[in-house]
Design an enzyme around this catalytic site. Structure first.
Site, PDB file in Angstrom:
ATOM      1  N   ARG A  41      -9.616   1.470  11.676  1.00 24.68           N
ATOM      2  CA  ARG A  41      -9.207   1.597  13.020  1.00 24.68           C
ATOM      3  C   ARG A  41     -10.367   1.902  14.124  1.00 24.68           C
ATOM      4  NH1 ARG A  41      -4.130   5.697  11.832  1.00 24.68           N
ATOM      5  NH2 ARG A  41      -2.667   3.978  11.808  1.00 24.68           N
ATOM      6  N   LYS A 202       9.177   6.444   3.964  1.00 23.60           N
ATOM      7  CA  LYS A 202       9.864   7.207   5.014  1.00 23.60           C
ATOM      8  C   LYS A 202      11.259   6.856   5.238  1.00 23.60           C
ATOM      9  CE  LYS A 202       5.164   7.235   7.350  1.00 23.60           C
ATOM     10  NZ  LYS A 202       4.501   6.380   8.157  1.00 23.60           N
ATOM     11  N   GLY A 355      -0.004   1.928   8.032  1.00 20.38           N
ATOM     12  CA  GLY A 355      -1.349   2.206   7.350  1.00 20.38           C
ATOM     13  C   GLY A 355      -1.255   1.852   6.024  1.00 20.38           C
ATOM     14  N   GLY A 378       4.625   3.034  13.040  1.00 19.96           N
ATOM     15  CA  GLY A 378       5.798   3.536  13.648  1.00 19.96           C
ATOM     16  C   GLY A 378       5.790   2.804  15.205  1.00 19.96           C
TER      17      GLY A 378
HETATM   18  P1  ADP Z   1       3.399   2.313   6.254  1.00 17.58           P
HETATM   19  O1  ADP Z   1       2.265   3.376   5.988  1.00 17.58           O
HETATM   20  O2  ADP Z   1       2.862   1.031   5.592  1.00 17.58           O
HETATM   21  O3  ADP Z   1       4.180   2.464   7.178  1.00 17.58           O
HETATM   22  P2  ADP Z   1       5.001   4.101   4.300  1.00 17.58           P
HETATM   23  O4  ADP Z   1       4.008   5.106   4.802  1.00 17.58           O
HETATM   24  O5  ADP Z   1       6.255   4.320   4.813  1.00 17.58           O
HETATM   25  O6  ADP Z   1       4.394   2.871   4.710  1.00 17.58           O
HETATM   26  O7  ADP Z   1       5.228   3.957   2.846  1.00 17.58           O
HETATM   27  C1  ADP Z   1       4.111   3.954   1.860  1.00 17.58           C
HETATM   28  C2  ADP Z   1       4.264   4.440   0.499  1.00 17.58           C
HETATM   29  O8  ADP Z   1       5.620   4.544   0.103  1.00 17.58           O
HETATM   30  C3  ADP Z   1       3.117   4.303  -0.563  1.00 17.58           C
HETATM   31  O9  ADP Z   1       2.388   5.614  -0.518  1.00 17.58           O
HETATM   32  C4  ADP Z   1       4.071   4.011  -1.698  1.00 17.58           C
HETATM   33  O10 ADP Z   1       3.729   4.810  -2.612  1.00 17.58           O
HETATM   34  C5  ADP Z   1       5.392   4.721  -1.224  1.00 17.58           C
HETATM   35  N1  ADP Z   1       6.742   3.947  -1.828  1.00 17.58           N
HETATM   36  C6  ADP Z   1       7.047   2.839  -1.877  1.00 17.58           C
HETATM   37  N2  ADP Z   1       8.007   2.736  -2.846  1.00 17.58           N
HETATM   38  C7  ADP Z   1       8.324   3.700  -3.568  1.00 17.58           C
HETATM   39  C8  ADP Z   1       9.420   4.298  -4.241  1.00 17.58           C
HETATM   40  N3  ADP Z   1      10.396   3.446  -5.055  1.00 17.58           N
HETATM   41  N4  ADP Z   1       9.391   5.513  -4.482  1.00 17.58           N
HETATM   42  C9  ADP Z   1       8.443   6.397  -4.013  1.00 17.58           C
HETATM   43  N5  ADP Z   1       7.606   6.098  -3.001  1.00 17.58           N
HETATM   44  C10 ADP Z   1       7.647   4.719  -2.626  1.00 17.58           C
HETATM   45 MG    MG Z   2       2.029   5.522   5.587  1.00 17.33          MG
END
Ligand code: ADP
Ligand code: MG
Length: 398
Positions: A41, A202, A355, A378
């Site tokens: 970043r 999330k 992220g 987001g």
């Molecule tokens: P980003 O940061 O790309 O927006 P998120 O923060 O929403 O993505 O989600 C990322 C997290 O989701 C990762 O740490 C991953 O371990 C978790 N994750 C993905 N699939 C599952 C699942 N089936 N159960 C629990 N955690 C999960």
């Molecule tokens: Mg994340």
């Protein structure tokens, strides 16, 4: 709501020489033992910062870091970030020990052309998240001009993002400009088929995204934790997977509407499950609607990978947010790896945001295979859903 926003950019600010420029950046980076663990970043804003320096501006940088909730916290100080930025720029970056106040005013007023200072974590001041006008006025008093390069914070109506630009001549930095250019194309005029891939952890946030994106895309591929709420809402057994029972009605309605619109919605048919979320877990593959406690779904299965890969193969536009599984642990990494590879193989225009999603792409060495790596998770979702982002609205011509 559709709006083809034309942002004011650095080119519209006029002469920079001798001006102090308040520059809102997103330096919300992971720290480990007071060192920057991942500087992506920081590097993303270097073009904007370098351009301001070369234009002869005195650059006053400001960012948030973590969630200190209006109080000083040593472990969320931006001091290590100033040190890393200084290495990257090859020049001194003054770490200001406060956000606003006498020291901040004094440092900023003595800053010469081409010099750089970084204010302390904006969220050490409660006024930042409250969007307090008096706090915004104090921030604005530190500078002559305002530049926003913090796309990751553009969806927040916080003082440094939405109020300071109303008080100073303001413009988007190069990173923000590029984000808006790329994401506007996806929002307003995507080449079709347009395929969105959603995953991650999330669940609550992203369930609303399903409804909003289904008005815009041709196919929706859903993996990650939120898939289990969808599967359970349709009557499947998801064992101990993450699941939000109180959202079943909303989810069923969103899926029904998406399908009625002709959107192809793909939900995992098989899952990689284990009794515990651990790198040493013994994973099994089972049908995604027949997961029995204590098992929980932690990745999409090989059948789902094949279906998702096929659905991506002829895409002309791809947007991906959220890992398909717990990619940080080997036994649950293959779904994310295979979907990332399928996107990388596709000849369509590909964008990834979030992220953790970015971390996964970089961990696989696939960043060059994507057309755009969005710095906002987001923020990129809200933008593509058609929401108005306070940080962007503030930079549009009146
Ligand atoms: P980003 O940061 O790309 O927006 P998120 O923060 O929403 O993505 O989600 C990322 C997290 O989701 C990762 O740490 C991953 O371990 C978790 N994750 C993905 N699939 C599952 C699942 N089936 N159960 C629990 N955690 C999960
Ligand atoms: Mg994340």
């Amino acid at each position: 709501m559709h709006r083809v926003g034309v942002l004011r950019t650095i080119d519209d600010l006029g002469e920079l020489d001798g001006k102090r420029v308040f520059t809102r950046v997103d330096f919300n980076v992971p720290l480990e033992e007071s060192r920057v663990a991942d500087d992506l970043r920081i590097r993303s804003s270097l073009p904007t910062i370098a351009e301001l320096i070369h234009g002869g501006a005195a650059v006053v940088l400001a960012s948030h870091l973590g969630r200190p909730k209006g109080e000083f916290r040593k472990d969320l100080s931006l001091e290590p970030v100033a040190a890393r930025l200084s290495e990257l720029l090859g020049q001194e970056v003054q770490a200001v020990p406060e956000v606003v106040g006498e020291i901040a005013s004094s440092v900023c007023s003595h800053l010469g052309p081409g010099e750089v200072a970084l204010l302390e974590n904006l969220r050490f001041e409660a006024g930042e998240e409250k969007n307090d006008p008096a706090f915004a006025a104090e921030l604005a008093s530190l500078s002559d001009l305002y530049v926003d390069d913090a796309f990751g914070a553009a969806h927040r109506a916080h003082a440094s993002v939405s109020s300071v630009p109303a008080l100073l001549p303001s413009a988007a930095g190069r990173l923000l400009e590029r984000e808006v250019e790329v994401l506007s194309k996806l929002r307003d005029d995507p080449d079709r088929p347009y395929v969105a891939v959603l995953g991650g952890a999330k669940v609550s946030d992203k369930l609303a995204t399903i409804a909003a994106l289904s008005a815009r895309v041709d196919r929706l591929l859903i993996g990650g934790a939120m898939a289990f709420t969808l599967i359970a809402a349709a009557g499947g057994e998801v064992g101990d997977s993450l699941c939000e029972v109180e959202r079943f009605d909303e989810v069923n309605l969103a899926l029904k509407e998406a399908r009625a619109r002709g959107v192809e919605v793909l939900i995992p048919t098989d899952a990689v499950v284990a009794a515990e979320m651990s790198p040493d877990a013994k994973p099994e593959v089972v049908p995604s609607d027949a997961i029995l406690s204590p098992m929980r779904g932690l990745d999409i299965g090989p059948g789902t990978v094949a279906a998702f890969s096929a659905a991506l193969s002829d895409a002309s536009t791809i947007f991906w947010n959220g890992p398909m599984g717990v990619f940080e642990m080997d036994p649950f990494a293959s779904g994310t790896r295979e979907v990332a590879s399928a996107i990388a193989r596709s000849s369509g225009f590909s964008v990834v945001g979030g992220g953790d999603s970015l971390r996964a792409v970089r961990g696989l060495g696939l960043e060059d295979a994507f057309d755009h790596l969005s710095t906002g998770g987001g923020a990129s979702l809200e933008f593509l859903e058609g929401k108005i982002l306070p940080g962007i609205e503030a930079l549009e011509p009146m």
